[in-house]
Design a protein around this motif. Structure first.
Motif, PDB file in Angstrom:
ATOM      1  N   HIS A   1       0.858  -1.187   0.000  1.00  0.00           N
ATOM      2  CA  HIS A   1       0.000   0.000   0.000  1.00  0.00           C
ATOM      3  C   HIS A   1       0.890   1.231   0.000  1.00  0.00           C
TER       4      HIS A   1
ATOM      5  N   MET B   1       6.624   5.252  -8.710  1.00  0.00           N
ATOM      6  CA  MET B   1       5.551   4.255  -8.806  1.00  0.00           C
ATOM      7  C   MET B   1       6.101   2.934  -9.336  1.00  0.00           C
TER       8      MET B   1
ATOM      9  N   GLU C   1       6.117  -0.707  -7.439  1.00  0.00           N
ATOM     10  CA  GLU C   1       5.604  -1.935  -8.052  1.00  0.00           C
ATOM     11  C   GLU C   1       6.663  -3.033  -8.061  1.00  0.00           C
TER      12      GLU C   1
ATOM     13  N   GLN D   1      -0.748  -7.475  -5.774  1.00  0.00           N
ATOM     14  CA  GLN D   1      -1.350  -6.190  -6.119  1.00  0.00           C
ATOM     15  C   GLN D   1      -0.726  -5.096  -5.268  1.00  0.00           C
TER      16      GLN D   1
ATOM     17  N   GLY E   1      -1.854  -1.024  -3.846  1.00  0.00           N
ATOM     18  CA  GLY E   1      -2.973  -0.097  -3.724  1.00  0.00           C
ATOM     19  C   GLY E   1      -2.551   1.241  -3.163  1.00  0.00           C
TER      20      GLY E   1
ATOM     21  N   TYR F   1      -2.004   7.895 -12.049  1.00  0.00           N
ATOM     22  CA  TYR F   1      -2.386   6.528 -11.701  1.00  0.00           C
ATOM     23  C   TYR F   1      -3.165   5.868 -12.832  1.00  0.00           C
ATOM     24  N   HIS F   2      -4.021   6.603 -13.510  1.00  0.00           N
ATOM     25  CA  HIS F   2      -4.744   6.038 -14.659  1.00  0.00           C
ATOM     26  C   HIS F   2      -3.777   5.688 -15.788  1.00  0.00           C
TER      27      HIS F   2
ATOM     28  N   ASP G   1      -2.260   2.402 -15.324  1.00  0.00           N
ATOM     29  CA  ASP G   1      -3.245   1.306 -15.313  1.00  0.00           C
ATOM     30  C   ASP G   1      -3.830   0.977 -13.941  1.00  0.00           C
ATOM     31  N   TYR G   2      -3.804   1.921 -13.006  1.00  0.00           N
ATOM     32  CA  TYR G   2      -4.484   1.706 -11.733  1.00  0.00           C
ATOM     33  C   TYR G   2      -5.979   1.905 -11.959  1.00  0.00           C
ATOM     34  N   GLN G   3      -6.767   1.094 -11.276  1.00  0.00           N
ATOM     35  CA  GLN G   3      -8.219   1.142 -11.438  1.00  0.00           C
ATOM     36  C   GLN G   3      -8.877   1.345 -10.078  1.00  0.00           C
ATOM     37  N   THR G   4     -10.005   2.011 -10.107  1.00  0.00           N
ATOM     38  CA  THR G   4     -10.770   2.194  -8.879  1.00  0.00           C
ATOM     39  C   THR G   4     -11.307   0.844  -8.441  1.00  0.00           C
ATOM     40  N   HIS G   5     -11.036   0.512  -7.195  1.00  0.00           N
ATOM     41  CA  HIS G   5     -11.454  -0.776  -6.647  1.00  0.00           C
ATOM     42  C   HIS G   5     -12.599  -0.591  -5.652  1.00  0.00           C
TER      43      HIS G   5
END
Length: 140
Positions: free
Chosen positions: A74, A94, A98, A108, A110, A124-125, A128-132
């Motif tokens: 995280h 970032m 990763e 993963q 977050g 973040y978009h 390729d980060y997505q809203t979870h």
């Protein structure tokens, strides 16, 4: 030294999006509670003044996936000083986060971002980060 500098970066981050809030003393408690050997911290120095003052910070920790129960990395804080933004530092940090997470076996990674922080959301978009999930609050 690390604790004080981390606190400075946290305060800078919050002041950008909440300039009318004067008191961020609760951030001291956050750092006291979560900064440990298990929550690594990385600094980026200026190329022009190495070792003088960091220009960016990455602080990682652990979270638990509430569906599968797996531990994952995280991102507590990613902050780049305004004069050093849009130079690839945030993207590099970032990628570092990763790689660190992959190396320790996480499946993963977050983070939490304020919805008003459009530059961070864009980054973040792009990565390729997505809203979870959504954090929802109601004043009482």
């Amino acid at each position: 030294m690390q604790q004080a500098t981390l606190l400075k970066f946290l305060r800078l981050s919050y002041r950008e999006f909440f300039p009318h809030q004067a008191d961020f003393s609760h951030l001291t408690k956050t750092v006291d509670q979560y900064l440990s050997q298990e929550t690594p911290l990385w600094w980026v120095d200026s190329v022009n003044s190495p070792g003088v003052a960091p220009v960016a910070c990455l602080w990682l920790g652990n979270a638990i996936d509430q569906i599968k129960g797996d531990r994952y990395a995280h991102i507590f804080l990613l902050y780049v000083m305004p004069d050093y933004r849009r130079q690839g530092i945030g993207t590099a940090l970032m990628r570092h986060a990763e790689n660190w997470a992959r190396a320790r076996g996480d499946r993963q990674i977050g983070l939490q971002v304020f919805e008003s922080n459009q530059p961070a959301l864009n980054l973040y978009h792009q990565l390729d980060y997505q809203t979870h999930s959504f954090l929802m609050v109601k004043p009482l």
